[in-house]
Structure formats: structure tokens, C-alpha cells
Design a protein around this motif. Structure first.
Motif, PDB file in Angstrom:
ATOM      1  N   THR A   1       3.677   8.332  -8.119  1.00  0.00           N
ATOM      2  CA  THR A   1       2.379   8.636  -7.519  1.00  0.00           C
ATOM      3  C   THR A   1       1.733   7.369  -6.960  1.00  0.00           C
ATOM      4  OG1 THR A   1       2.149  10.273  -9.243  1.00  0.00           O
ATOM      5  CG2 THR A   1       0.164   9.765  -7.976  1.00  0.00           C
ATOM      6  N   PRO A   2       1.336   7.386  -5.674  1.00  0.00           N
ATOM      7  CA  PRO A   2       0.708   6.189  -5.109  1.00  0.00           C
ATOM      8  C   PRO A   2      -0.725   6.018  -5.594  1.00  0.00           C
ATOM      9  CG  PRO A   2       0.852   7.924  -3.462  1.00  0.00           C
ATOM     10  CD  PRO A   2       1.527   8.458  -4.689  1.00  0.00           C
TER      11      PRO A   2
ATOM     12  N   LEU B   1       0.812  -1.218   0.000  1.00  0.00           N
ATOM     13  CA  LEU B   1       0.000   0.000   0.000  1.00  0.00           C
ATOM     14  C   LEU B   1       0.843   1.264   0.000  1.00  0.00           C
ATOM     15  CD1 LEU B   1      -2.870  -1.012   2.460  1.00  0.00           C
ATOM     16  CD2 LEU B   1      -2.842  -1.116  -0.042  1.00  0.00           C
ATOM     17  N   THR B   2       2.033   1.190   0.530  1.00  0.00           N
ATOM     18  CA  THR B   2       2.952   2.340   0.532  1.00  0.00           C
ATOM     19  C   THR B   2       4.351   1.827   0.833  1.00  0.00           C
ATOM     20  OG1 THR B   2       3.568   4.395   1.654  1.00  0.00           O
ATOM     21  CG2 THR B   2       2.441   2.766   3.001  1.00  0.00           C
TER      22      THR B   2
ATOM     23  N   PRO C   1       3.147   0.201  -4.696  1.00  0.00           N
ATOM     24  CA  PRO C   1       2.363   1.400  -4.361  1.00  0.00           C
ATOM     25  C   PRO C   1       1.947   2.229  -5.576  1.00  0.00           C
ATOM     26  CG  PRO C   1       4.203   1.175  -2.841  1.00  0.00           C
ATOM     27  CD  PRO C   1       4.391   0.113  -3.883  1.00  0.00           C
ATOM     28  N   ASP C   2       2.732   2.218  -6.634  1.00  0.00           N
ATOM     29  CA  ASP C   2       2.386   3.009  -7.825  1.00  0.00           C
ATOM     30  C   ASP C   2       1.548   2.224  -8.831  1.00  0.00           C
ATOM     31  OD1 ASP C   2       4.234   1.226  -8.738  1.00  0.00           O
ATOM     32  OD2 ASP C   2       5.513   2.704  -9.750  1.00  0.00           O
ATOM     33  N   GLY C   3       1.163   0.964  -8.483  1.00  0.00           N
ATOM     34  CA  GLY C   3       0.312   0.176  -9.375  1.00  0.00           C
ATOM     35  C   GLY C   3       1.074  -0.791 -10.271  1.00  0.00           C
TER      36      GLY C   3
ATOM     37  N   VAL D   1       9.321   8.398   0.528  1.00  0.00           N
ATOM     38  CA  VAL D   1       8.743   7.844  -0.684  1.00  0.00           C
ATOM     39  C   VAL D   1       7.278   7.503  -0.477  1.00  0.00           C
ATOM     40  CG1 VAL D   1      10.955   6.908  -1.381  1.00  0.00           C
ATOM     41  CG2 VAL D   1       9.342   5.452  -0.174  1.00  0.00           C
ATOM     42  N   SER D   2       6.595   7.221  -1.588  1.00  0.00           N
ATOM     43  CA  SER D   2       5.176   6.883  -1.499  1.00  0.00           C
ATOM     44  C   SER D   2       5.059   5.448  -1.038  1.00  0.00           C
ATOM     45  CB  SER D   2       4.524   7.081  -2.837  1.00  0.00           C
ATOM     46  OG  SER D   2       5.171   6.306  -3.809  1.00  0.00           O
TER      47      SER D   2
END
Ligand code: SF4
Ligand code: FES
Length: 360
Positions: A32-33, A11-12, A246-248, A359-360
């Protein structure tokens, strides 16, 4: 083609702790998260693909404010929801909210049974907060697993870890030796144990397992650098697990982001089913066609699938090489030398991953 069993949702990558064996990428940042709606859609797609279990992890998943609504959606689509956490930041009310949202189980990380060593390894004062978190989790009725990452600094404490897990009311204790990826590879000389340390720890875990007679599960994972044949890492590439970063980015393994130049697909532009079945990345190491000699004719090839792709890449530079943890690998001398170094050299100081804070 197998159906995947588990979705690992990272998730992050943010985390308040700074463990020197963190398996997060060492150079991740600036991306981008995914937002709440994107994760919810991914959980629905996971259920459509036949996934049964969801592991919510990070970094530290508790840093997401939308954790409870995410759990609600996962339960709504019938996923078994497991939270993998350091327990920080947490309070009693939030544990109850997460349980009421549908959380099934919690895996709580633990660095050491010695409070000072625990705090030093985590890079902040965590020991007392973890004790409180464990108590809230058990009293809320959630299943508690204690996760301890083992290495040369804490391997001598296995008996203490077993006592701690019993005292806290854990139903399972996972004693997993460090896997040498991410920050652990950077810190290899500070973390790799000696053979003697490892043998003593394993014997302690086995003795406790028979003493407890099933009252608490104890899992002891030997480092494959001492096993002479590799583990079936991730149960084989693209066989049972899907990781969403986290970024997909959708990956067959949590450490795949550490390999430059891989053909990545994102859950924001393709469905999980499409990626699982058709993406170049997931198909790279399925089957046996890709295997080099000696794996191609080895009788263990359907057991370990040639070992860990990430380890092969980081040690040899070749993603399709036989895992050097294997005694038949042409590069096995790298692992043998590391074991000799562990016996011969004094421990090096740990480098802690402070970089990950932003970081995200
Ligand atoms: Fe596994 Fe390949 Fe080693 Fe055989 S040769 S044990 S398949 S890594
Ligand atoms: Fe990536 Fe083993 S850590 S395949």
C-alpha cells in the motif's frame, strides 16, 4: 553521529517508461502506498531532523495527483525541493503549478540524443515529449539538470548530449554511468561498456567542461567497475541520505529493498529521527567495526567506507563483504571477468521492466 542532508522520497514505483537499467526493485508490488498526509508528516519530521534537501523521485513522481500539495508542504518547512522525473506525463500548466507550489529545480532524464534509440530505450515514444518538457521547465524559470544514464548503447553520444543540454538551456548535465543494481544487474551484459568506449566518453566530457568554463556544470560519473576502487556509495551507509520507499519503508539506500531479510522500519510506525538514530538497519554499517579485512586497515576506509553494500551482496552473497569493485577485494575477479566479457562479447538484448507497470 552525522545528521542526514537529503531525503529521497520515492513517491511511487509506477512509471510509464520501462528503462532496462531501472534501479527499482525487480520484484516490488502489492504494497500500500503512503497517502498525502503521511508524506506531509514525513517532510515535517525530515525538517526536524535537520534535513535540507528533498528529492522527489520514483518511479515517476508526476503520476501522483498530489504532487503540488506535497511540494507546498515541503517548501513550508523550508526544504529545497528537487523533482527527478522522466517528464512524462507533463504539460506547460502543470510545470507552472509545480513552480508556484515551491519547486526549486528539476532533473529530467534523457535516454539518448537519437530519437529512435531514446524511444526504444524508454520502451515508449518519449523523445518529443521530453523536448517539450525541457522547454517548459526552462521558460518557467526552474533550474534544469539533464540526467543521462550512460551504458554501452549510448556512450558514443556524449558530445551530442552536451550539445543538446546547451541548446535546451540546462544549467547542469549529469552523465552517470549505470550502477549495477536492480534491472541493470539483470541486464549487465547488455549495458557494461568497453574500456575504450568509456575512455573516449570521459575525454569528451572533460574537453567540454574546459570549453564551457563554468557556463554549464558537467558531471561525469565513472562506473566503479572500471575504477578499481569503489565509490563512497550513498556517501556511506546511514551518513547523509534517508530514502523513504512508496510503502513507507525507511532505508539508507534506494537499492536496499533488493536485499532480502533486512530489518525494515516504516515511517508509519516510527519517527524519522528514531529510525535514523536507533534502527538496527541504519546502524548496521556505520563506523568501522563491521569492516572485513582488507578494509579494516586500508587507508581509504574513511573515503569509500568499504564501497557499496548492495553491490557486495548481489555479487558475493555477503552484505558485509568488501565491495568487489575494489582491486583488493577477494571477489574482484568477478568484476574483472565482467570487464573482459564486455570487451569480448556482443551486446545482449535488453530486458525491459514491464513488471513495474502495476506496482505502487
Ligand atoms: Fe575501500 Fe575496502 Fe577497497 Fe580499501 S579495501 S579501497 S576501504 S573497499
Ligand atoms: Fe545500496 Fe550502494 S546501492 S549501498
Amino acid at each position: 553521529m552525522n545528521r542526514p542532508y537529503t531525503l529521497i522520497a520515492e513517491l511511487t514505483y509506477r512509471c510509464p517508461l520501462a528503462c532496462g537499467y531501472c534501479s527499482n526493485p525487480v520484484d516490488y508490488g502489492g504494497r500500500t502506498p503512503l497517502d498525502t498526509a503521511a508524506w506531509r508528516r514525513i517532510f515535517r519530521e525530515a525538517e526536524e531532523l535537520g534535513i535540507v534537501q528533498l528529492n522527489l523521485t520514483g518511479g515517476e513522481p508526476l503520476l501522483r495527483d498530489d504532487l503540488a500539495p506535497l511540494i507546498t508542504e515541503a517548501r513550508r518547512v523550508d526544504l529545497y525541493v528537487n523533482l527527478i522525473t522522466s517528464g512524462i506525463p507533463l504539460d506547460r500548466n502543470r510545470v507552472a503549478r509545480l513552480r508556484d507550489a515551491g519547486l526549486d529545480a528539476v532533473q529530467l532524464s534523457w535516454q539518448s540524443t537519437d530519437p529512435d534509440e531514446c524511444n526504444e530505450l524508454a520502451g515508449m515514444a518519449v523523445y518529443d515529449r521530453k523536448l517539450a518538457a525541457a522547454q517548459w521547465i526552462v521558460e518557467s524559470g526552474l533550474l534544469l539538470t539533464l540526467n543521462v544514464v550512460l551504458h554501452r548503447r549510448n556512450l558514443h553520444r556524449v558530445n551530442e548530449m552536451i550539445s543538446l543540454a546547451e541548446t535546451l538551456g540546462a544549467h547542469r548535465l549529469e552523465l552517470a554511468n549505470v550502477q549495477y543494481a536492480g534491472w541493470a544487474l539483470v541486464n549487465r551484459l547488455a549495458l557494461l561498456p568497453t574500456r575504450e568506449q568509456l575512455d573516449r566518453a570521459r575525454a569528451a566530457a572533460e574537453a567540454a567542461r574546459s570549453r564551457l568554463g563554468g557556463r554549464m556544470d558537467i558531471l561525469f560519473v565513472t562506473p566503479d567497475w572500471y575504477a578499481d576502487v569503489p565509490r563512497p556509495c550513498m556517501d556511506g551507509w546511514g551518513r547523509r541520505f534517508i530514502v523513504v520507499a512508496p510503502d513507507g519503508a525507511v532505508l539508507p539506500c534506494h537499492a536496499a529493498q533488493t536485499i532480502p531479510g533486512l530489518p525494515l522500519d516504516y515511517a508509519t510506525s516510527r519517527s524519522l529521527t528514531d529510525i535514523w538514530e536507533h534502527s538496527e538497519l541504519f546502524n548496521l554499517f556505520r563506523g568501522e567495526e563491521w569492516m572485513p579485512s582488507p578494509c579494516r586497515t586500508c587507508e581509504r576506509r574513511a573515503i569509500d567506507y568499504g564501497g557499496c553494500r548492495c553491490q557486495a551482496f548481489h555479487l558475493t552473497g555477503d552484505l558485509a563483504a568488501t565491495d568487489p569493485a575494489c582491486r583488493w577485494s577477494p571477489a574482484h575477479s568477478l568484476v574483472q571477468q565482467a570487464r573482459l566479457d564486455a570487451d569480448r562479447l556482443a551486446s545482449e538484448p535488453l530486458i525491459q521492466p514491464r513488471l513495474l507497470k502495476n506496482v505502487s
